[in-house]
Design a protein around this motif. Sequence first.
Motif, PDB file in Angstrom:
ATOM      1  N   TRP A  28       0.835  -1.205   0.000  1.00 31.30           N
ATOM      2  CA  TRP A  28       0.000   0.000   0.000  1.00 31.30           C
ATOM      3  C   TRP A  28       0.867   1.251   0.000  1.00 31.30           C
ATOM      4  O   TRP A  28       0.613   2.206  -0.742  1.00 31.30           O
ATOM      5  CB  TRP A  28      -0.903  -0.008   1.234  1.00 31.30           C
ATOM      6  N   VAL A  29       1.896   1.245   0.840  1.00 32.43           N
ATOM      7  CA  VAL A  29       2.769   2.418   0.948  1.00 32.43           C
ATOM      8  C   VAL A  29       3.496   2.674  -0.367  1.00 32.43           C
ATOM      9  O   VAL A  29       3.500   3.806  -0.889  1.00 32.43           O
ATOM     10  CB  VAL A  29       3.778   2.234   2.093  1.00 32.43           C
ATOM     11  N   LEU A  30       4.104   1.644  -0.916  1.00 32.79           N
ATOM     12  CA  LEU A  30       4.909   1.816  -2.124  1.00 32.79           C
ATOM     13  C   LEU A  30       4.050   2.208  -3.326  1.00 32.79           C
ATOM     14  O   LEU A  30       4.506   2.952  -4.200  1.00 32.79           O
ATOM     15  CB  LEU A  30       5.683   0.531  -2.417  1.00 32.79           C
ATOM     16  N   ALA A  92       1.718   2.139   6.841  1.00 29.44           N
ATOM     17  CA  ALA A  92       0.453   2.537   6.213  1.00 29.44           C
ATOM     18  C   ALA A  92      -0.368   3.495   7.078  1.00 29.44           C
ATOM     19  O   ALA A  92      -1.534   3.743   6.786  1.00 29.44           O
ATOM     20  CB  ALA A  92      -0.395   1.326   5.814  1.00 29.44           C
ATOM     21  N   SER A  93       0.234   4.064   8.115  1.00 28.89           N
ATOM     22  CA  SER A  93      -0.476   5.075   8.904  1.00 28.89           C
ATOM     23  C   SER A  93      -0.404   6.446   8.238  1.00 28.89           C
ATOM     24  O   SER A  93      -1.227   7.316   8.496  1.00 28.89           O
ATOM     25  CB  SER A  93       0.094   5.157  10.324  1.00 28.89           C
ATOM     26  N   LEU A  94       0.590   6.645   7.392  1.00 25.56           N
ATOM     27  CA  LEU A  94       0.790   7.912   6.695  1.00 25.56           C
ATOM     28  C   LEU A  94       0.803   7.661   5.189  1.00 25.56           C
ATOM     29  O   LEU A  94       1.402   6.685   4.722  1.00 25.56           O
ATOM     30  CB  LEU A  94       2.107   8.552   7.123  1.00 25.56           C
ATOM     31  N   ASP A  95       0.162   8.538   4.448  1.00 28.70           N
ATOM     32  CA  ASP A  95       0.064   8.391   2.997  1.00 28.70           C
ATOM     33  C   ASP A  95       1.198   9.160   2.326  1.00 28.70           C
ATOM     34  O   ASP A  95       1.227  10.397   2.378  1.00 28.70           O
ATOM     35  CB  ASP A  95      -1.286   8.945   2.541  1.00 28.70           C
ATOM     36  N   PRO A 199      -5.131   4.342  10.993  1.00 32.53           N
ATOM     37  CA  PRO A 199      -4.713   3.197  11.819  1.00 32.53           C
ATOM     38  C   PRO A 199      -3.605   2.432  11.099  1.00 32.53           C
ATOM     39  O   PRO A 199      -3.690   2.178   9.893  1.00 32.53           O
ATOM     40  CB  PRO A 199      -5.990   2.354  11.920  1.00 32.53           C
ATOM     41  N   ARG A 200      -2.554   2.103  11.805  1.00 31.76           N
ATOM     42  CA  ARG A 200      -1.432   1.419  11.190  1.00 31.76           C
ATOM     43  C   ARG A 200      -1.811  -0.008  10.820  1.00 31.76           C
ATOM     44  O   ARG A 200      -2.762  -0.590  11.362  1.00 31.76           O
ATOM     45  CB  ARG A 200      -0.219   1.414  12.099  1.00 31.76           C
ATOM     46  N   THR A 201      -1.047  -0.585   9.891  1.00 40.67           N
ATOM     47  CA  THR A 201      -1.183  -1.988   9.524  1.00 40.67           C
ATOM     48  C   THR A 201      -0.149  -2.788  10.301  1.00 40.67           C
ATOM     49  O   THR A 201       1.038  -2.470  10.260  1.00 40.67           O
ATOM     50  CB  THR A 201      -0.969  -2.185   8.014  1.00 40.67           C
ATOM     51  N   GLY A 202      -0.591  -3.816  11.035  1.00 41.68           N
ATOM     52  CA  GLY A 202       0.342  -4.639  11.803  1.00 41.68           C
ATOM     53  C   GLY A 202       0.602  -4.063  13.175  1.00 41.68           C
ATOM     54  O   GLY A 202      -0.002  -3.077  13.602  1.00 41.68           O
ATOM     55  N   GLU A 203       1.566  -4.664  13.866  1.00 45.00           N
ATOM     56  CA  GLU A 203       1.863  -4.313  15.253  1.00 45.00           C
ATOM     57  C   GLU A 203       2.918  -3.224  15.347  1.00 45.00           C
ATOM     58  O   GLU A 203       3.933  -3.258  14.661  1.00 45.00           O
ATOM     59  CB  GLU A 203       2.368  -5.558  15.996  1.00 45.00           C
ATOM     60  N   SER A 204       2.664  -2.233  16.211  1.00 43.70           N
ATOM     61  CA  SER A 204       3.618  -1.138  16.388  1.00 43.70           C
ATOM     62  C   SER A 204       4.840  -1.607  17.167  1.00 43.70           C
ATOM     63  O   SER A 204       4.729  -2.349  18.125  1.00 43.70           O
ATOM     64  CB  SER A 204       2.956   0.019  17.130  1.00 43.70           C
ATOM     65  N   LYS A 205       6.027  -1.141  16.745  1.00 47.35           N
ATOM     66  CA  LYS A 205       7.262  -1.497  17.446  1.00 47.35           C
ATOM     67  C   LYS A 205       7.659  -0.444  18.478  1.00 47.35           C
ATOM     68  O   LYS A 205       8.515  -0.696  19.330  1.00 47.35           O
ATOM     69  CB  LYS A 205       8.430  -1.642  16.458  1.00 47.35           C
ATOM     70  N   VAL A 206       7.066   0.751  18.401  1.00 44.32           N
ATOM     71  CA  VAL A 206       7.499   1.838  19.273  1.00 44.32           C
ATOM     72  C   VAL A 206       6.374   2.312  20.175  1.00 44.32           C
ATOM     73  O   VAL A 206       6.416   2.153  21.378  1.00 44.32           O
ATOM     74  CB  VAL A 206       8.060   3.031  18.445  1.00 44.32           C
ATOM     75  N   THR A 207       5.331   2.903  19.602  1.00 42.20           N
ATOM     76  CA  THR A 207       4.300   3.549  20.417  1.00 42.20           C
ATOM     77  C   THR A 207       3.003   2.764  20.492  1.00 42.20           C
ATOM     78  O   THR A 207       1.978   3.298  20.887  1.00 42.20           O
ATOM     79  CB  THR A 207       4.007   4.965  19.879  1.00 42.20           C
ATOM     80  N   GLY A 208       3.022   1.498  20.139  1.00 44.64           N
ATOM     81  CA  GLY A 208       1.809   0.703  20.194  1.00 44.64           C
ATOM     82  C   GLY A 208       1.436   0.268  21.594  1.00 44.64           C
ATOM     83  O   GLY A 208       0.320  -0.188  21.834  1.00 44.64           O
ATOM     84  N   THR A 209       2.325   0.397  22.547  1.00 41.68           N
ATOM     85  CA  THR A 209       2.061   0.025  23.934  1.00 41.68           C
ATOM     86  C   THR A 209       2.558   1.141  24.852  1.00 41.68           C
ATOM     87  O   THR A 209       3.371   1.977  24.463  1.00 41.68           O
ATOM     88  CB  THR A 209       2.789  -1.279  24.303  1.00 41.68           C
TER      89      THR A 209
END
Length: 225
Positions: A28-30, A92-95, A199-209
Amino acid sequence: MSDSVTSPQPLTGDVVLPCLNEAEALPWVLARIPDGWRALVVDNGSTDGSADVARAHGTRVVHEPRRGFGAACHAGLEAAEADLVAFCDCDASLDPGALPGVAARVLDGTADLVLARRRPTSWGSWPLHARAGNRALAGMVRRRTGLRLRDLGPLRVARRSRLLELGITDRRSGYPLEMVVRAADAGWRIHETEVAYRPRTGESKVTGTWRGTWHAVQDMRAVLR
């Protein structure tokens, strides 16, 4: 080490996409990289085939073995070839299609660094703990630099040579903040614009928790010290 792909059109800028296990979001991003911009995926140790997905879409891949968001960002900055460089999350949180608007003031010479403030498209786009952490950091930056920023937006644009001259040293979550602080100290004209935040796709590595946000805030506080 990088896999080089030649851009078929005149190049406006390179888009650095720090990547750790984003195979699901990458197509989606690319697909939304605008004409005149070239994607540069910096694989930071993915185990889900992200690099293969990027290559399958004709995208240049840089491999950065040192773990850390800042390490990936800086490897991309060093590998970039265009005069203009953008940084964008690849979850995919930012276009990336918003890049021409974000870059406009750098291109016309009225700004040296443009940050894209995130405007959530839904409540789930930006969790409460991530918003709180960002608000606290924006306050710290204001006290440190006088800049009245509302967000330390991950989508940002500046000229490559000037970014390299800043001498950014953080290789963890503090990299985006150090860029802003060093730019402010150097007298850069810093402008803030606005983009949609999905909303992001997949699990956040930084600010998801909460824990991830706390670690990011600590990294950035260290930069301010």
